[in-house]
Design a protein around this motif. Structure first.
Motif, PDB file in Angstrom:
ATOM      1  N   LEU A  49       0.830  -1.205   0.000  1.00  0.00           N
ATOM      2  CA  LEU A  49       0.000   0.000   0.000  1.00  0.00           C
ATOM      3  C   LEU A  49       0.867   1.258   0.000  1.00  0.00           C
ATOM      4  CD1 LEU A  49      -2.893  -0.955   2.468  1.00  0.00           C
ATOM      5  CD2 LEU A  49      -2.983  -0.815  -0.026  1.00  0.00           C
ATOM      6  N   ALA A  50       2.033   1.193   0.647  1.00  0.00           N
ATOM      7  CA  ALA A  50       2.972   2.321   0.601  1.00  0.00           C
ATOM      8  C   ALA A  50       3.491   2.530  -0.826  1.00  0.00           C
ATOM      9  CB  ALA A  50       4.132   2.086   1.566  1.00  0.00           C
ATOM     10  N   ALA A  53       0.733   4.155  -2.691  1.00  0.00           N
ATOM     11  CA  ALA A  53       0.606   5.554  -2.273  1.00  0.00           C
ATOM     12  C   ALA A  53       1.630   6.441  -2.999  1.00  0.00           C
ATOM     13  CB  ALA A  53       0.782   5.667  -0.758  1.00  0.00           C
ATOM     14  N   CYS A  54       2.885   6.019  -3.013  1.00  0.00           N
ATOM     15  CA  CYS A  54       3.930   6.813  -3.686  1.00  0.00           C
ATOM     16  C   CYS A  54       3.679   6.890  -5.193  1.00  0.00           C
ATOM     17  CB  CYS A  54       5.300   6.207  -3.411  1.00  0.00           C
ATOM     18  SG  CYS A  54       5.854   6.368  -1.704  1.00  0.00           S
ATOM     19  N   SER A  56       0.778   6.677  -6.667  1.00  0.00           N
ATOM     20  CA  SER A  56      -0.404   7.508  -6.892  1.00  0.00           C
ATOM     21  C   SER A  56      -0.072   8.989  -6.757  1.00  0.00           C
ATOM     22  CB  SER A  56      -1.514   7.120  -5.911  1.00  0.00           C
ATOM     23  OG  SER A  56      -1.909   5.781  -6.107  1.00  0.00           O
ATOM     24  N   ARG A 172      -7.031  -0.821  -1.105  1.00  0.00           N
ATOM     25  CA  ARG A 172      -6.147  -0.512  -2.234  1.00  0.00           C
ATOM     26  C   ARG A 172      -6.710   0.631  -3.062  1.00  0.00           C
ATOM     27  NH1 ARG A 172      -7.472  -1.730  -8.027  1.00  0.00           N
ATOM     28  NH2 ARG A 172      -5.764  -0.624  -9.016  1.00  0.00           N
ATOM     29  N   VAL A 175      -6.581   3.993  -1.033  1.00  0.00           N
ATOM     30  CA  VAL A 175      -5.210   4.517  -0.992  1.00  0.00           C
ATOM     31  C   VAL A 175      -4.850   5.145  -2.337  1.00  0.00           C
ATOM     32  CG1 VAL A 175      -2.774   3.830  -0.890  1.00  0.00           C
ATOM     33  CG2 VAL A 175      -4.373   3.008   0.845  1.00  0.00           C
ATOM     34  N   GLU A 176      -5.218   4.461  -3.414  1.00  0.00           N
ATOM     35  CA  GLU A 176      -4.941   4.982  -4.754  1.00  0.00           C
ATOM     36  C   GLU A 176      -5.622   6.326  -4.973  1.00  0.00           C
ATOM     37  OE1 GLU A 176      -6.105   3.774  -9.334  1.00  0.00           O
ATOM     38  OE2 GLU A 176      -5.749   2.169  -7.893  1.00  0.00           O
ATOM     39  N   PHE A 179      -4.189   9.247  -2.318  1.00  0.00           N
ATOM     40  CA  PHE A 179      -2.846   9.773  -2.553  1.00  0.00           C
ATOM     41  C   PHE A 179      -2.704  10.372  -3.958  1.00  0.00           C
ATOM     42  CE2 PHE A 179      -2.118   7.313   1.210  1.00  0.00           C
ATOM     43  CZ  PHE A 179      -1.174   8.062   1.894  1.00  0.00           C
ATOM     44  N   ARG A 180      -3.529   9.942  -4.899  1.00  0.00           N
ATOM     45  CA  ARG A 180      -3.562  10.636  -6.178  1.00  0.00           C
ATOM     46  C   ARG A 180      -4.061  12.071  -5.989  1.00  0.00           C
ATOM     47  NH1 ARG A 180      -8.110   8.452  -9.591  1.00  0.00           N
ATOM     48  NH2 ARG A 180      -9.190   9.770  -8.075  1.00  0.00           N
ATOM     49  N   ASP A 296     -12.856  10.781  -1.000  1.00  0.00           N
ATOM     50  CA  ASP A 296     -12.000   9.760  -0.396  1.00  0.00           C
ATOM     51  C   ASP A 296     -12.376   9.523   1.062  1.00  0.00           C
ATOM     52  OD1 ASP A 296     -10.601   9.532  -2.771  1.00  0.00           O
ATOM     53  OD2 ASP A 296      -9.128  11.054  -2.202  1.00  0.00           O
TER      54      ASP A 296
END
Length: 425
Positions: A49-50, A53-54, A56, A172, A175-176, A179-180, A296
């Motif tokens: 997930l990290a 995140a990065c 995204s 998932r 998170v996508e 962080f997007r 979100d």
């Protein structure tokens, strides 16, 4: 002897009556108590997930300004549209090839190679900024769109190797999305600012996107993932499986209609906000950012607290209420009602994906998740293309007409989603 033991017990009781000594004794006992260790699969899921995140954040930073970067490098609006649409068509071919030749046992290696390729490709775009080499810009832009689509396609199969559930699927996706939007928000704040004598322009946002893309690849390379499940030697055809499975056939129809209805209504939302709602470009960007972030948060709250016990009610909240707003906007022709309908559609976009999609995706064996997601993304891209075409054709007639046609697809979508729930139960 009895007197000595009495003295020792008195001394011991005196020590424990001392509040300072007693505090440190209790504190040491608490410290020595070991907390239960987090299960390995949970730790790996968090690491993946990290990575998402990065990645995204990188997507949000770059894709929000990519069209403006291309325009600054001399590409016309028609050229930008052509390269984007052509790359989307190539995405379908790329996703099909990945599904055919990449096995689940190699999914991590494939994603690392894809992220390295994307990072180097974005670095090439950064270096040729202002060089007026349009052929190379076309090529690198097409590679970026295709590689990003391939990475997105492979993310959930990677998650499913360690944690496969409706909740994992929703985590998932959330998170996508989150962080997007954070990437878009960060770009909106940084653009035009001066930091240490360095002006943050579109190319600077591209460099920040490159950094986050590289971080995502590094984290993924450090994930200790061992995939033991392998596909059988017999030639398994996911297409034949879907065609023979009634639930999966209907679900693919659901995916197609979902994307058509969504893209038909929101495919040109930025132009809709500026041309019909008279928003400036900056206000439209801020509106989309705020609505995206609120969406979100609502998605997280809906997953945790507000999921109805009845799946039919859940799907009606997600799609039925949206269809009602769209029909009201079409019938009234009122611009404010159209704005409310658009806002509700954006706010409800991330909610209840564990119910609408999670079950049908998780029903597939881990060994065939990549192939299955390949087919699903191909159907998704096809629906996106059809919806975008419909939106473009109706745009000149007005927002109400766009929402009216989308509402028809939403009614069909609601019927299909109810039928899926019936089949599932």
């Amino acid at each position: 002897m009895r007197r000595t033991s009495n003295k020792n017990s008195l001394a011991k009781s005196a020590i424990w009556q001392n509040p300072i000594l007693e505090y440190w004794a209790v504190h040491r006992r608490k410290k020595s108590t070991k907390h239960p260790k987090t299960p390995r699969r949970v730790r790996i899921e968090r690491q993946i997930l990290a990575v998402i995140a990065c990645f995204s954040i990188s997507i949000g930073l770059w894709e929000n300004f990519r069209q403006l970067w291309l325009q600054d490098n001399g590409l016309s609006v028609a050229s930008i549209s052509n390269v984007t649409s052509f790359s989307t068509v190539l995405c379908i071919a790329g996703v099909l090839l990945v599904g055919k030749f990449v096995r689940m046992a190699k999914i991590k290696r494939f994603m690392i190679i894809a992220m390295i390729t994307r990072t180097l490709n974005l670095l090439m775009l950064f270096l040729i900024n202002g060089a007026e080499n349009q052929i190379l810009i076309y090529l690198c832009t097409a590679i970026d769109i295709i590689i990003s689509a391939l990475i997105t396609t492979a993310t959930y199969p990677l998650v499913a190797t360690v944690m496969k559930s409706n909740g994992a699927y929703s985590r998932r996706k959330l998170v996508e999305y989150l962080f997007r939007d954070i990437g878009v928000f960060a770009g909106g704040i940084l653009i035009g600012q001066t930091i240490g004598g360095w002006i943050v322009n579109y190319n600077a946002c591209l460099m920040i996107s490159i950094i986050f893309s590289a971080i995502a690849g590094i984290i993924l390379a450090c994930v200790k993932l061992q995939i033991t499940e392998r596909a059988t030697k017999s030639k398994f055809s996911i297409v034949k499986y879907i065609l023979k499975n009634k639930i999966q056939r209907v679900y693919m129809l659901y995916v197609l209609i979902t994307q058509i209805a969504w893209s038909a209504a929101t495919g040109l939302k930025m132009l809709m906000l500026t041309d019909y709602f008279d928003f400036s470009a900056s206000i439209a960007t801020n509106y989309l950012l705020i609505v995206g972030l609120v969406s979100d948060v609502l998605g997280i709250l809906a997953l945790k607290y507000f999921t109805p016990q009845n799946d039919y009610s859940t799907m009606f909240i997600k799609f039925g209420v949206r269809a009602i707003f769209f029909f009201m906007a079409f019938a009234s022709g009122n611009i404010f009602m159209c704005f409310i309908a658009l806002t509700w559609a954006l706010l409800s976009s991330t909610a209840y994906e564990n119910i609408s999609d999670g079950y049908y995706i998780n029903a597939i064996d881990n060994r065939h998740q990549l192939k299955y997601n390949t087919v699903r993304h191909v159907v998704n891209y096809a629906g996106d293309a059809i919806g975008m075409f419909i939106c473009g054709q109706l745009f000149k007639y007005g927002v109400a007409e766009i929402f009216g046609v989308s509402a028809i697809f939403l009614v069909a979508l609601l019927i299909v989603s109810f039928y899926l729930i019936y089949l599932r139960h």
